[in-house]
Motif scaffolding. Structure first.
Motif, PDB file in Angstrom:
ATOM      1  N   TYR A  48      -5.387  -6.940   2.159  1.00 51.36           N
ATOM      2  CA  TYR A  48      -3.959  -7.111   2.427  1.00 51.36           C
ATOM      3  C   TYR A  48      -3.119  -6.060   1.703  1.00 51.36           C
ATOM      4  O   TYR A  48      -2.012  -5.710   2.132  1.00 51.36           O
ATOM      5  CB  TYR A  48      -3.503  -8.519   1.990  1.00 51.36           C
ATOM      6  CG  TYR A  48      -3.292  -8.633   0.500  1.00 51.36           C
ATOM      7  CD1 TYR A  48      -2.003  -8.554  -0.056  1.00 51.36           C
ATOM      8  CD2 TYR A  48      -4.371  -8.750  -0.379  1.00 51.36           C
ATOM      9  CE1 TYR A  48      -1.817  -8.614  -1.428  1.00 51.36           C
ATOM     10  CE2 TYR A  48      -4.178  -8.812  -1.737  1.00 51.36           C
ATOM     11  CZ  TYR A  48      -2.906  -8.745  -2.263  1.00 51.36           C
ATOM     12  OH  TYR A  48      -2.711  -8.796  -3.629  1.00 51.36           O
ATOM     13  N   ASP A  97       0.912  -3.406   6.977  1.00 48.12           N
ATOM     14  CA  ASP A  97       1.866  -3.634   8.077  1.00 48.12           C
ATOM     15  C   ASP A  97       1.884  -2.437   9.027  1.00 48.12           C
ATOM     16  O   ASP A  97       1.949  -2.606  10.255  1.00 48.12           O
ATOM     17  CB  ASP A  97       3.270  -3.898   7.522  1.00 48.12           C
ATOM     18  CG  ASP A  97       3.346  -5.196   6.736  1.00 48.12           C
ATOM     19  OD1 ASP A  97       2.627  -6.144   7.111  1.00 48.12           O
ATOM     20  OD2 ASP A  97       4.107  -5.258   5.758  1.00 48.12           O
ATOM     21  N   ASP A  98       1.817  -1.233   8.467  1.00 48.19           N
ATOM     22  CA  ASP A  98       1.748  -0.028   9.301  1.00 48.19           C
ATOM     23  C   ASP A  98       0.445  -0.017  10.106  1.00 48.19           C
ATOM     24  O   ASP A  98       0.429   0.364  11.280  1.00 48.19           O
ATOM     25  CB  ASP A  98       1.814   1.233   8.431  1.00 48.19           C
ATOM     26  CG  ASP A  98       3.132   1.356   7.694  1.00 48.19           C
ATOM     27  OD1 ASP A  98       4.181   1.315   8.352  1.00 48.19           O
ATOM     28  OD2 ASP A  98       3.102   1.473   6.454  1.00 48.19           O
TER      29      ASP A  98
END
Length: 308
Positions: free
Chosen positions: A123, A136-137
């Motif tokens: 994560y 996230d990217d």
């Protein structure tokens, strides 16, 4: 398992499921990730792929030449093979590679070179030039290029990080029990038997002087240990001293192993040593006779350990 020495050597006609990281130690935390990799590759009918790097990125980016690793490349490969990994890529990490942009890494390597269907990643993973991109990217890139992203939870990543640190600290402190418990196997190293001063022969304890080629390999704290050696497919019990042999005015640090009930010539051969239990600190004795008395006691305790 197929092993590749560069990202660009890898070729496949099918899809892959990928995870990446240093995987130093391939300990219990890493093993949980490898089980996810195996499960995903089975479900998606894809090849599993582990991408790792050498030199360690810290050696390149932080000029941390003193970093000690739990595994050599060969040891890591052997461990990953046991966990059913289909493909291992050990890519040379250098400044040029570190300058790849996040999207170049995704489009040129993950998509074009690896043809990934899924990536299993922490994560908190950061990637691309200056480690500018986040998970996230990566998820956005996955939607753009058509691959799935599975996040490894904070708890699992923490377990991996804590385990690696605890193993290194434990080995530095001679705490083999703790190190082996986090590894899920016995800590080991391999080396070539080289000519020593042969002082052990004169007191009834001939030793194999082990020379390890990889200077980055972490060696446990100075002291005396119960060990198991593998020689030509055979397993032999013994005891090992890591240290400077102060009783006989030793200067250089050595690794010497005395094998029980073994009389063959080992010079020039390779031995794998598994470290099982720590007996004591290295000591300077008042005489060679007192050292010999202690060695008999060490052997007695070692044989008792094996008897258990």
């Amino acid at each position: 398992m197929k092993i590749f020495s560069s990202i660009y050597d890898f070729q496949t006609q099918g899809k892959t499921v990928l995870t990446l990281g240093t995987f130093d130690g391939v300990h219990l935390g890493h093993q949980s990730i490898l089980k996810k990799l195996e499960k995903a590759s089975d479900e998606l009918n894809c090849e599993s792929l582990v991408l790792t790097f050498f030199p360690h990125p810290r050696m390149v980016l932080q000029q941390d030449g003193d970093i000690k690793l739990l595994n050599t490349i060969d040891e890591k490969a052997e461990l990953l093979r046991k966990f059913g990994v289909d493909n291992l890529i050990v890519h040379p990490f250098d400044n040029r590679f570190s300058q790849l942009s996040a999207e170049e890494f995704v489009s040129e390597i993950l998509v074009k070179q690896f043809n990934i269907a899924k990536i299993i990643i922490g994560y908190d993973h950061r990637f691309g030039k200056n480690r500018s991109a986040t998970i996230d990217d990566l998820i956005v890139f996955g939607e753009k290029y058509g691959f799935e992203v599975e996040q490894i939870s904070a708890k699992e990543i923490d377990e991996v990080s804590v385990s690696s640190t605890k193993i290194r600290v434990a080995l530095d402190n001679g705490d083999i029990t703790t190190a082996n418990s986090y590894l899920g196997y016995k800590y080991s190293f391999s080396g070539k038997v080289v000519q020593g001063k042969q002082l052990g022969r004169t007191i009834g304890f001939p030793t194999a002087n082990i020379q390890i080629a990889e200077d980055y390999k972490l060696i446990p704290k100075i002291g005396v240990y119960v060990v198991k050696a593998t020689y030509q497919g055979r397993t032999i019990g013994g005891m090992m001293n890591i240290g400077f042999k102060p009783t006989v005015d030793g200067i250089a640090k050595t690794i010497e192993v005395h094998l029980f009930d073994f009389k063959e010539d080992l010079y020039g051969t390779d031995l794998k040593i598994e470290v099982l239990h720590r007996l004591r600190d290295e000591q300077k004795f008042s005489s060679v006779d007192h050292l010999k008395e202690q060695l008999f006691q060490d052997k007695k305790l070692s044989l008792e350990y094996f008897a258990k």
